[in-house]
Design an enzyme around this catalytic site. Structure first.
Site, PDB file in Angstrom:
ATOM      1  N   ARG A 168      -0.251  -8.455  13.834  1.00 38.78           N
ATOM      2  CA  ARG A 168      -0.798  -7.528  12.829  1.00 38.78           C
ATOM      3  C   ARG A 168      -1.643  -8.298  11.816  1.00 38.78           C
ATOM      4  O   ARG A 168      -2.692  -7.829  11.380  1.00 38.78           O
ATOM      5  CB  ARG A 168       0.352  -6.775  12.139  1.00 38.78           C
ATOM      6  CG  ARG A 168       1.000  -5.738  13.059  1.00 38.78           C
ATOM      7  CD  ARG A 168       2.370  -5.307  12.584  1.00 38.78           C
ATOM      8  NE  ARG A 168       2.359  -4.557  11.354  1.00 38.78           N
ATOM      9  CZ  ARG A 168       3.456  -4.289  10.631  1.00 38.78           C
ATOM     10  NH1 ARG A 168       4.636  -4.715  11.052  1.00 38.78           N
ATOM     11  NH2 ARG A 168       3.364  -3.599   9.528  1.00 38.78           N
TER      12      ARG A 168
ATOM     13  N   ARG B 258      12.247  -4.538   5.049  1.00 38.71           N
ATOM     14  CA  ARG B 258      11.888  -3.144   4.723  1.00 38.71           C
ATOM     15  C   ARG B 258      12.770  -2.135   5.465  1.00 38.71           C
ATOM     16  O   ARG B 258      13.042  -2.267   6.645  1.00 38.71           O
ATOM     17  CB  ARG B 258      10.425  -2.894   5.098  1.00 38.71           C
ATOM     18  CG  ARG B 258      10.048  -1.426   5.013  1.00 38.71           C
ATOM     19  CD  ARG B 258       8.584  -1.198   5.005  1.00 38.71           C
ATOM     20  NE  ARG B 258       7.889  -1.687   6.178  1.00 38.71           N
ATOM     21  CZ  ARG B 258       6.581  -1.649   6.320  1.00 38.71           C
ATOM     22  NH1 ARG B 258       5.831  -1.148   5.357  1.00 38.71           N
ATOM     23  NH2 ARG B 258       6.010  -2.116   7.415  1.00 38.71           N
TER      24      ARG B 258
ATOM     25  N   ARG C 210      11.228  -0.250  11.137  1.00 33.06           N
ATOM     26  CA  ARG C 210      10.152   0.028  12.083  1.00 33.06           C
ATOM     27  C   ARG C 210      10.178  -0.965  13.238  1.00 33.06           C
ATOM     28  O   ARG C 210      10.485  -2.135  13.040  1.00 33.06           O
ATOM     29  CB  ARG C 210       8.801  -0.070  11.351  1.00 33.06           C
ATOM     30  CG  ARG C 210       8.306   1.257  10.867  1.00 33.06           C
ATOM     31  CD  ARG C 210       7.152   1.144   9.926  1.00 33.06           C
ATOM     32  NE  ARG C 210       6.028   0.321  10.385  1.00 33.06           N
ATOM     33  CZ  ARG C 210       4.911   0.147   9.675  1.00 33.06           C
ATOM     34  NH1 ARG C 210       4.779   0.742   8.499  1.00 33.06           N
ATOM     35  NH2 ARG C 210       3.947  -0.605  10.134  1.00 33.06           N
TER      36      ARG C 210
ATOM     37  N   LYS D 253       0.841  -1.214   0.000  1.00 40.76           N
ATOM     38  CA  LYS D 253       0.000   0.000   0.000  1.00 40.76           C
ATOM     39  C   LYS D 253       0.870   1.256   0.000  1.00 40.76           C
ATOM     40  O   LYS D 253       0.664   2.181  -0.781  1.00 40.76           O
ATOM     41  CB  LYS D 253      -0.935   0.018   1.230  1.00 40.76           C
ATOM     42  CG  LYS D 253      -1.769  -1.232   1.403  1.00 40.76           C
ATOM     43  CD  LYS D 253      -2.642  -1.171   2.642  1.00 40.76           C
ATOM     44  CE  LYS D 253      -1.905  -1.111   3.967  1.00 40.76           C
ATOM     45  NZ  LYS D 253      -1.167  -2.336   4.339  1.00 40.76           N
TER      46      LYS D 253
ATOM     47  N   ARG E  17     -10.070   0.300   8.832  1.00 40.61           N
ATOM     48  CA  ARG E  17      -9.610  -1.061   9.141  1.00 40.61           C
ATOM     49  C   ARG E  17     -10.607  -1.827   9.970  1.00 40.61           C
ATOM     50  O   ARG E  17     -10.339  -2.961  10.374  1.00 40.61           O
ATOM     51  CB  ARG E  17      -8.313  -0.990   9.944  1.00 40.61           C
ATOM     52  CG  ARG E  17      -7.154  -0.708   9.069  1.00 40.61           C
ATOM     53  CD  ARG E  17      -5.903  -0.897   9.864  1.00 40.61           C
ATOM     54  NE  ARG E  17      -4.880  -0.139   9.216  1.00 40.61           N
ATOM     55  CZ  ARG E  17      -3.635  -0.554   9.070  1.00 40.61           C
ATOM     56  NH1 ARG E  17      -3.261  -1.691   9.558  1.00 40.61           N
ATOM     57  NH2 ARG E  17      -2.780   0.185   8.452  1.00 40.61           N
TER      58      ARG E  17
HETATM   59  P1  AP5 Z   1       4.943  -1.459   1.882  1.00 36.68           P
HETATM   60  O1  AP5 Z   1       4.444  -0.800   0.637  1.00 36.68           O
HETATM   61  O2  AP5 Z   1       5.740  -0.613   2.821  1.00 36.68           O
HETATM   62  O3  AP5 Z   1       3.736  -2.203   2.636  1.00 36.68           O
HETATM   63  P2  AP5 Z   1       2.417  -1.642   3.307  1.00 36.68           P
HETATM   64  O4  AP5 Z   1       1.249  -2.359   2.683  1.00 36.68           O
HETATM   65  O5  AP5 Z   1       2.375  -0.136   3.258  1.00 36.68           O
HETATM   66  O6  AP5 Z   1       2.628  -2.207   4.760  1.00 36.68           O
HETATM   67  P3  AP5 Z   1       2.602  -1.536   6.206  1.00 36.68           P
HETATM   68  O7  AP5 Z   1       3.392  -2.474   7.076  1.00 36.68           O
HETATM   69  O8  AP5 Z   1       3.025  -0.117   6.198  1.00 36.68           O
HETATM   70  O9  AP5 Z   1       1.102  -1.648   6.524  1.00 36.68           O
HETATM   71  P4  AP5 Z   1       0.464  -1.777   7.885  1.00 36.68           P
HETATM   72  O10 AP5 Z   1      -0.922  -1.719   7.413  1.00 36.68           O
HETATM   73  O11 AP5 Z   1       0.793  -2.936   8.720  1.00 36.68           O
HETATM   74  O12 AP5 Z   1       1.107  -0.566   8.720  1.00 36.68           O
HETATM   75  P5  AP5 Z   1       0.557   0.876   9.069  1.00 36.68           P
HETATM   76  O13 AP5 Z   1       1.687   1.790   9.119  1.00 36.68           O
HETATM   77  O14 AP5 Z   1      -0.599   1.232   8.209  1.00 36.68           O
HETATM   78  O15 AP5 Z   1       5.811  -2.732   1.445  1.00 36.68           O
HETATM   79  C1  AP5 Z   1       6.497  -3.523   2.394  1.00 36.68           C
HETATM   80  C2  AP5 Z   1       7.882  -3.904   1.860  1.00 36.68           C
HETATM   81  O16 AP5 Z   1       7.742  -4.729   0.706  1.00 36.68           O
HETATM   82  C3  AP5 Z   1       8.733  -2.702   1.418  1.00 36.68           C
HETATM   83  O17 AP5 Z   1      10.064  -2.912   1.799  1.00 36.68           O
HETATM   84  C4  AP5 Z   1       8.593  -2.665  -0.112  1.00 36.68           C
HETATM   85  O18 AP5 Z   1       9.763  -2.153  -0.736  1.00 36.68           O
HETATM   86  C5  AP5 Z   1       8.352  -4.136  -0.447  1.00 36.68           C
HETATM   87  N1  AP5 Z   1       7.391  -4.281  -1.543  1.00 36.68           N
HETATM   88  C6  AP5 Z   1       6.260  -3.551  -1.757  1.00 36.68           C
HETATM   89  N2  AP5 Z   1       5.611  -4.002  -2.852  1.00 36.68           N
HETATM   90  C7  AP5 Z   1       6.346  -5.061  -3.316  1.00 36.68           C
HETATM   91  C8  AP5 Z   1       6.170  -5.964  -4.410  1.00 36.68           C
HETATM   92  N3  AP5 Z   1       5.111  -5.864  -5.245  1.00 36.68           N
HETATM   93  N4  AP5 Z   1       7.109  -6.937  -4.590  1.00 36.68           N
HETATM   94  C9  AP5 Z   1       8.187  -7.055  -3.746  1.00 36.68           C
HETATM   95  N5  AP5 Z   1       8.397  -6.213  -2.703  1.00 36.68           N
HETATM   96  C10 AP5 Z   1       7.485  -5.244  -2.488  1.00 36.68           C
HETATM   97  O19 AP5 Z   1      -0.039   0.624  10.537  1.00 36.68           O
HETATM   98  C11 AP5 Z   1       0.820   0.426  11.649  1.00 36.68           C
HETATM   99  C12 AP5 Z   1      -0.004   0.338  12.928  1.00 36.68           C
HETATM  100  O20 AP5 Z   1      -0.747   1.570  13.148  1.00 36.68           O
HETATM  101  C13 AP5 Z   1      -1.087  -0.752  12.973  1.00 36.68           C
HETATM  102  O21 AP5 Z   1      -0.549  -2.000  13.345  1.00 36.68           O
HETATM  103  C14 AP5 Z   1      -2.050  -0.164  14.022  1.00 36.68           C
HETATM  104  O22 AP5 Z   1      -1.566  -0.355  15.327  1.00 36.68           O
HETATM  105  C15 AP5 Z   1      -2.021   1.320  13.726  1.00 36.68           C
HETATM  106  N6  AP5 Z   1      -3.071   1.706  12.762  1.00 36.68           N
HETATM  107  C16 AP5 Z   1      -2.857   2.164  11.486  1.00 36.68           C
HETATM  108  N7  AP5 Z   1      -4.027   2.416  10.875  1.00 36.68           N
HETATM  109  C17 AP5 Z   1      -5.001   2.118  11.785  1.00 36.68           C
HETATM  110  C18 AP5 Z   1      -6.428   2.155  11.747  1.00 36.68           C
HETATM  111  N8  AP5 Z   1      -7.082   2.553  10.636  1.00 36.68           N
HETATM  112  N9  AP5 Z   1      -7.103   1.759  12.842  1.00 36.68           N
HETATM  113  C19 AP5 Z   1      -6.473   1.357  13.964  1.00 36.68           C
HETATM  114  N10 AP5 Z   1      -5.119   1.287  14.077  1.00 36.68           N
HETATM  115  C20 AP5 Z   1      -4.394   1.668  12.987  1.00 36.68           C
END
Ligand code: AP5
Length: 243
Positions: free
Chosen positions: A202, A158, A191, A44, A119
């Site tokens: 997660r 990552r 992270r 994402k 979410r």
């Molecule tokens: P990347 O694009 O960084 O992945 P992502 O989908 O953005 O994953 P996140 O870990 O950021 O999502 P998340 O939803 O767990 O975390 P968030 O910060 O939102 O890609 C990952 C890696 O793979 C990178 O190194 C990239 O280079 C590589 N890659 C990407 N695409 C690729 C491909 N096609 N092929 C190969 N490699 C690839 O949330 C963190 C925390 O915040 C949550 O756990 C929760 O506690 C809180 N939180 C956030 N939003 C909410 C909400 N709405 N409600 C409640 N709590 C929330």
């Protein structure tokens, strides 16, 4: 006192011209309101800047906002910290309030990318209420479909440039110099929640609380399924096709 005129005098003409051209290009783009849903590591955050640039949208990622709040030790940050470290979702009211405020930004006028929101079904219902008050609707929900087995390698490999949000991967998208941001030369970080153990929680939160949100949007017939296990440029091509 500095006036807008004085301020502009100090901006290099080249920068002004680039901004003017960007605004002219953006004026021709249709408004778009998009949601990106997918498990941690599904891509994402990798695809968001590309979509943002293409359609001149604002990019709202509650995960990034919450990490900034934790770093600044704001009341929201203090409340969110424990849940985030354990890989659990933070309470709905915290995130809903943040997104409601952020959607008022002028940069969100032509539309938005919500990356990691909603979410839970409660968050999805609250978003509907917010948008109804503005008289607008979500256009598309992009579902980053991918098998859990692929995600551990993505998450543990990552590396992030905190100031810009640029993301690298030690195997799939390595920086030119390991541990260093290509653009600024600053140090990259990993992270705290990007460990195999926290990833398990997660993923559990995703399957239990976020998968029902996918059904919520499927029923509204605005869901687009992506093959998020493909290489990044192929995922980008799929997104451009459905948008
Ligand atoms: P990347 O694009 O960084 O992945 P992502 O989908 O953005 O994953 P996140 O870990 O950021 O999502 P998340 O939803 O767990 O975390 P968030 O910060 O939102 O890609 C990952 C890696 O793979 C990178 O190194 C990239 O280079 C590589 N890659 C990407 N695409 C690729 C491909 N096609 N092929 C190969 N490699 C690839 O949330 C963190 C925390 O915040 C949550 O756990 C929760 O506690 C809180 N939180 C956030 N939003 C909410 C909400 N709405 N409600 C409640 N709590 C929330």
């Amino acid at each position: 006192m500095e006036t807008a005129e004085n301020f502009l005098e100090d901006v290099p003409s080249q920068d002004l011209m680039t901004e003017l051209l960007r605004r002219m290009k953006c004026a021709t783009k249709p408004d778009k309101r998009l949601i990106l849903i997918g498990p941690p590591g599904s891509g994402k955050g990798t695809q968001s800047p590309i979509i943002k640039e293409e359609f001149c949208l604002c990019h709202l990622a509650p995960g990034d906002m919450l990490r900034a709040a934790v770093a600044k030790k704001t009341p929201v940050g203090l409340e969110a910290k424990k849940a985030m470290e354990k890989g659990q979702l933070v309470p709905d009211n915290l995130v809903v309030g943040m997104i409601n405020e952020a959607l008022e930004k002028p940069s969100c006028k032509k539309g938005f990318i919500l990356d990691g929101f909603p979410r839970t079904v409660v968050q999805a219902q609250k978003l509907d209420e917010m948008l109804e008050r503005k008289g607008v609707k979500v256009d598309k929900v992009l579902n980053f479909a991918i098998d859990d087995a692929i995600l551990e390698e993505r998450i543990t490999g990552r590396w992030i440039h905190p100031a810009s949000g640029r993301t690298y991967h030690s195997k799939y998208a390595p920086p030119k110099v390991p541990g260093i941001d290509d653009v600024t030369g600053e140090t990259l970080i990993q992270r705290k929640d990007d460990t195999p153990d926290v990833l398990k929680s997660r993923l559990q939160a995703f399957h239990q609380q976020t998968e029902p949100v996918i059904d919520y949007y499927r029923k509204k017939s605005i869901l687009e399924n992506l093959h998020a296990d493909k290489p990044p440029h192929e995922v980008t091509a799929e997104i451009k096709k459905v948008l």
